[in-house]
Design a protein around this motif. Structure first.
Motif, PDB file in Angstrom:
ATOM      1  N   LYS A  64      48.828  39.304  36.081  1.00  0.00           N
ATOM      2  CA  LYS A  64      49.959  39.619  35.220  1.00  0.00           C
ATOM      3  C   LYS A  64      49.817  41.053  34.738  1.00  0.00           C
ATOM      4  N   GLY A  65      50.932  41.758  34.704  1.00  0.00           N
ATOM      5  CA  GLY A  65      50.862  43.144  34.273  1.00  0.00           C
ATOM      6  C   GLY A  65      49.977  43.943  35.209  1.00  0.00           C
ATOM      7  N   PHE A  66      49.029  44.692  34.647  1.00  0.00           N
ATOM      8  CA  PHE A  66      48.148  45.503  35.479  1.00  0.00           C
ATOM      9  C   PHE A  66      46.777  44.852  35.700  1.00  0.00           C
ATOM     10  N   LEU A  67      46.629  43.583  35.278  1.00  0.00           N
ATOM     11  CA  LEU A  67      45.329  42.921  35.383  1.00  0.00           C
ATOM     12  C   LEU A  67      45.317  41.826  36.439  1.00  0.00           C
ATOM     13  N   LEU A  68      44.191  41.693  37.068  1.00  0.00           N
ATOM     14  CA  LEU A  68      43.962  40.675  38.086  1.00  0.00           C
ATOM     15  C   LEU A  68      42.546  40.140  37.893  1.00  0.00           C
ATOM     16  N   VAL A  69      42.381  38.827  37.909  1.00  0.00           N
ATOM     17  CA  VAL A  69      41.053  38.220  37.823  1.00  0.00           C
ATOM     18  C   VAL A  69      40.806  37.452  39.111  1.00  0.00           C
ATOM     19  N   VAL A  70      39.676  37.754  39.756  1.00  0.00           N
ATOM     20  CA  VAL A  70      39.367  37.141  41.048  1.00  0.00           C
ATOM     21  C   VAL A  70      37.994  36.471  41.007  1.00  0.00           C
ATOM     22  N   GLU A  71      37.739  35.698  42.056  1.00  0.00           N
ATOM     23  CA  GLU A  71      36.468  34.982  42.209  1.00  0.00           C
ATOM     24  C   GLU A  71      35.595  35.720  43.215  1.00  0.00           C
ATOM     25  N   LYS A  72      34.422  36.155  42.771  1.00  0.00           N
ATOM     26  CA  LYS A  72      33.478  36.811  43.685  1.00  0.00           C
ATOM     27  C   LYS A  72      32.537  35.773  44.303  1.00  0.00           C
ATOM     28  N   PRO A  73      32.482  35.696  45.627  1.00  0.00           N
ATOM     29  CA  PRO A  73      31.475  34.831  46.254  1.00  0.00           C
ATOM     30  C   PRO A  73      30.085  35.467  46.125  1.00  0.00           C
ATOM     31  N   PRO A  74      29.025  34.683  46.203  1.00  0.00           N
ATOM     32  CA  PRO A  74      27.694  35.275  46.209  1.00  0.00           C
ATOM     33  C   PRO A  74      27.424  35.970  47.534  1.00  0.00           C
ATOM     34  N   GLY A  75      26.521  36.942  47.502  1.00  0.00           N
ATOM     35  CA  GLY A  75      26.065  37.569  48.734  1.00  0.00           C
ATOM     36  C   GLY A  75      26.869  38.749  49.212  1.00  0.00           C
ATOM     37  N   ILE A  76      27.841  39.212  48.424  1.00  0.00           N
ATOM     38  CA  ILE A  76      28.620  40.384  48.813  1.00  0.00           C
ATOM     39  C   ILE A  76      28.626  41.369  47.646  1.00  0.00           C
ATOM     40  N   PRO A  77      28.411  42.669  47.897  1.00  0.00           N
ATOM     41  CA  PRO A  77      28.429  43.644  46.799  1.00  0.00           C
ATOM     42  C   PRO A  77      29.806  43.728  46.160  1.00  0.00           C
ATOM     43  N   SER A  78      29.828  43.999  44.866  1.00  0.00           N
ATOM     44  CA  SER A  78      31.106  44.190  44.177  1.00  0.00           C
ATOM     45  C   SER A  78      31.776  45.481  44.630  1.00  0.00           C
ATOM     46  N   HIS A  79      30.993  46.542  44.743  1.00  0.00           N
ATOM     47  CA  HIS A  79      31.516  47.860  45.086  1.00  0.00           C
ATOM     48  C   HIS A  79      30.841  48.387  46.354  1.00  0.00           C
ATOM     49  N   ALA A  80      31.342  49.507  46.842  1.00  0.00           N
ATOM     50  CA  ALA A  80      30.780  50.134  48.029  1.00  0.00           C
ATOM     51  C   ALA A  80      29.318  50.510  47.796  1.00  0.00           C
ATOM     52  N   THR A  81      28.513  50.406  48.840  1.00  0.00           N
ATOM     53  CA  THR A  81      27.099  50.764  48.787  1.00  0.00           C
ATOM     54  C   THR A  81      26.875  52.053  49.586  1.00  0.00           C
ATOM     55  N   PHE A  82      25.606  52.436  49.727  1.00  0.00           N
ATOM     56  CA  PHE A  82      25.292  53.634  50.512  1.00  0.00           C
ATOM     57  C   PHE A  82      25.631  53.446  51.989  1.00  0.00           C
TER      58      PHE A  82
END
Length: 238
Positions: free
Chosen positions: A21-39
């Motif tokens: 809603k609006g500018f916000l989104l809530v999602v489900e992160k599975p285990p075993g995957i980085p949240s953000h980009a890595t090296f």
């Protein structure tokens, strides 16, 4: 018993959305995957996968979860509202569920210290660190099996905060080989070995841009469910 930890693959199904809603989104992160980009530019990460799924290259995860941590993550879909999204997160209530090795000495307790980032882990310091505070509550324990299940409420949001705090008090998260003794080094296995450390971002409550109180709960994943029969009288935060 499994002798080595398995790794998760890229989620084959769409990333689950709990709220939008609006500018916000809530999602489900599975285990075993980085949240953000890595090296490693070729390594998949949740933020990039979500950008592709939502066809929004400007989407940004407002915070992060460790590689093995599962559960709720807040995202901002409008780059002009990034500062407001950060403010909403800073004022939000974040509660995690975790399974620990051992039984804490108190039913409810607070842990606080100053944490400093290091290579692959954090450490407690007298100066130069950032204040870290977590409130814990035992939901149930099984002294015979040597495990407990706790709710952890973040009052600050430092890297590895919950994991380090539980290790500080002598009850590290089950499966956490960074801050706890390796499961495979234990002489006696009283419960099955997990494939990851058992930490789940369970509850996120915040006031959105429309001043509505939003409260989202994420169901415990299947690897948590397999441990619940060890506990009695379980009541989760609502």
């Amino acid at each position: 018993m499994m002798s080595s930890k398995t790794r998760w693959e890229i989620p084959k199904s769409p990333i689950q959305k709990h709220y939008e809603k609006g500018f916000l989104l809530v999602v489900e992160k599975p285990p075993g995957i980085p949240s953000h980009a890595t090296f490693d530019p070729n390594r998949p990460n949740l933020e990039d996968l979500l950008r592709k799924q939502e066809k929004n290259p400007s989407l940004r995860l407002v915070h992060r979860l460790d590689l093995d941590t599962s559960g709720l993550l807040l995202a901002c879909i409008d780059p002009t509202q990034n500062k407001e999204a950060d403010k909403i997160l800073s004022e939000s209530e974040k509660t995690y569920i975790c399974i620990t090795r051992g039984v804490p000495s108190q039913k409810e307790f607070r842990v606080e210290c100053f944490l400093k980032d290091g290579k692959g882990r954090v450490s407690s310091v007298r100066s130069g660190g950032k204040k870290a505070i977590t409130d814990f509550k035992i939901l149930s324990s099984n002294p015979e099996k040597g495990i407990s299940i706790l709710a952890a409420k973040l009052l600050t949001g430092r890297r590895h905060q919950i994991r380090f705090h539980l290790s500080m008090v002598g009850t590290p998260i089950l499966g956490d080989e960074t801050y706890g003794e390796s499961f495979r080094e234990k002489k006696k296995h009283l419960v099955p070995e997990p494939n990851r450390f058992l930490l789940h971002s369970y509850l996120l409550q915040f006031k959105n841009e429309f001043q509505e109180e939003i409260r989202i709960v994420s169901k415990l994943p299947s690897d948590f469910e397999s441990y619940l029969h060890f506990f009695s009288g379980l009541r989760f935060p609502e």
